[in-house]
Design a protein around this motif. Structure first.
Motif, PDB file in Angstrom:
ATOM      1  N   HIS A 213      -1.350  12.563   3.020  1.00 19.99           N
ATOM      2  CA  HIS A 213      -0.258  13.147   3.814  1.00 19.99           C
ATOM      3  C   HIS A 213      -0.414  14.665   3.830  1.00 19.99           C
ATOM      4  CE1 HIS A 213       0.960  13.795  -0.327  1.00 19.99           C
ATOM      5  NE2 HIS A 213       1.741  14.775   0.114  1.00 19.99           N
ATOM      6  N   ASP A 215       2.202  18.190   3.523  1.00 17.97           N
ATOM      7  CA  ASP A 215       3.567  18.508   3.092  1.00 17.97           C
ATOM      8  C   ASP A 215       4.350  19.063   4.275  1.00 17.97           C
ATOM      9  OD1 ASP A 215       2.928  17.590   0.622  1.00 17.97           O
ATOM     10  OD2 ASP A 215       2.821  19.551  -0.344  1.00 17.97           O
ATOM     11  N   HIS A 268      -3.765  15.611   1.732  1.00 20.40           N
ATOM     12  CA  HIS A 268      -4.079  15.408   0.317  1.00 20.40           C
ATOM     13  C   HIS A 268      -3.508  14.068  -0.137  1.00 20.40           C
ATOM     14  CE1 HIS A 268      -0.316  17.721   0.646  1.00 20.40           C
ATOM     15  NE2 HIS A 268       0.071  17.176  -0.490  1.00 20.40           N
TER      16      HIS A 268
HETATM   17 FE   LIG Z   1       2.023  16.558  -1.016  1.00 16.17          FE
END
Ligand SMILES: [Fe+2]
Ligand SMILES: O=C(O)CCC(=O)C(=O)O
Length: 336
Positions: A213, A215, A268
């Protein structure tokens, strides 16, 4: 334990000494640090910071606080379950979040908290602000410690955002003025161990520690006790192991928009730990929910127009939470 140099030999992600940011008159240091942050944010979207001002003992103490929380009996954790919250705070049990829609839900449990806003504030009921749900079982000392830490790490995040504003042609306090009612969230995470990691990490029948995903916010500052984090770099996964006393910092989607894609909100993921629990605490640093995400002055020109449309940070966060949390799946998307 391996030395910082030995660990760092195995990752290419730069370590940046941000000590010099505490003196706003030291322009040479500000230039050096902001150039390093800029280069790392362009190339990796990730970097480590050292000399951030939070001592190692404090980091150990907060790691201890994470262990105390997740070691509570399940019935105590469920008393503060996130589904009971009006503002997406509290305890998220194992499998409640699915960060990679192509994989099974994540094998991790979480606890999220933010600033305590008073009920008379017009933003109180927007689904991101409002009260925290604290574990009564651990008493006021625990919640007091986490609240103090929240402000300590917020301070580090704003120092980094000032260096970014410095580099990108905005006033130094560009983000400070947008953070008065910050919806930043401090998140504690526990990854339960697996006996043996699946040979094929892409096996869709096995839950990842945390699916791949990006952030959502401006920047995230993460402290991890043991390895597991990987980031995508040049179409490969590279390790971002813990380096003692440092935070891993990464650019989130909001800053990618704000910087007109100059900075990368990098994919990540986390591999489940083998035979060992893994504890993490991360600040997701975000402005107030009514702040419009625009374009930083140094990131646009007539030949490089802004690539996005305006959206408030609140609407952006709601849409991302609705995509990834089972308990919110049926909620209306505020963007529609
Ligand atoms: Fe994350
Ligand atoms: O546990 C980690 O190392 C990363 C967690 C993470 O990426 C997240 O919660 O967004």
């Amino acid at each position: 334990m391996d030395s910082i140099e030995e660990i760092h030999n195995n990752t290419k992600i730069p370590i940046i000494d941000i000590g010099g940011l505490s003196d706003e008159n030291n322009i040479e240091e500000w230039k050096r640090i902001s150039n390093q942050i800029d280069a790392a944010s362009i190339e990796y979207g990730f970097f480590y910071v050292k000399n951030h001002g939070i001592p190692m003992e404090r980091l150990d103490q907060i790691t201890g606080g994470c262990k105390d929380l997740f070691n509570m009996p399940l019935e105590e954790k469920m008393k503060i379950d996130i589904s009971k919250s009006i503002n997406h705070r509290g305890y998220g049990c194992v499998y409640s979040e699915q960060l990679d829609p192509d994989m099974k839900p994540d094998l991790k449990e979480t606890f999220s908290m933010g600033i305590n806003m008073t009920e008379d504030d017009p933003l109180y009921y927007d689904g991101l602000n409002g009260p925290n749900q604290y574990p009564e079982y651990l008493g006021a000392k625990w919640s007091g410690m986490m609240e103090s830490y929240f402000y300590e790490i917020m301070d580090v995040s704003l120092r980094i955002l000032r260096a970014i504003s410095f580099k990108l042609g905005a006033p130094l306090d560009y983000f400070d003025t947008k953070y008065d009612k910050t919806v930043s969230s401090l998140r504690l995470i526990h990854y339960p161990p697996v006996l043996k990691r699946q040979a094929n990490i892409y096996d869709k029948d096995v839950s990842p520690g945390c699916g791949s995903h990006t952030d959502y916010g401006c920047i995230s500052l993460l402290y991890q006790d043991i390895a597991g984090l990987q980031i995508e770099s040049k179409s490969k996964w590279i390790d971002a192991p813990p380096i003692p006393g440092t935070f891993v910092v990464n650019i989130g989607d909001m800053l990618e928009r704000w910087s007109n894609n100059r900075y990368k909100s990098t994919l990540h993921r986390v591999l489940s730990p083998i035979n060992q629990d893994r504890y993490v605490f991360a600040l997701f640093s975000e402005p107030a929910s009514d702040v419009m995400i625009g374009c930083l002055p140094g990131c646009t020109s007539p030949s490089n127009p802004w690539k996005y449309s305006e959206i408030t940070t609140g609407d952006y966060l709601h849409s991302r939470f609705n995509d990834t949390y089972a308990y919110r799946r049926n909620e209306e998307d505020p963007k529609n």
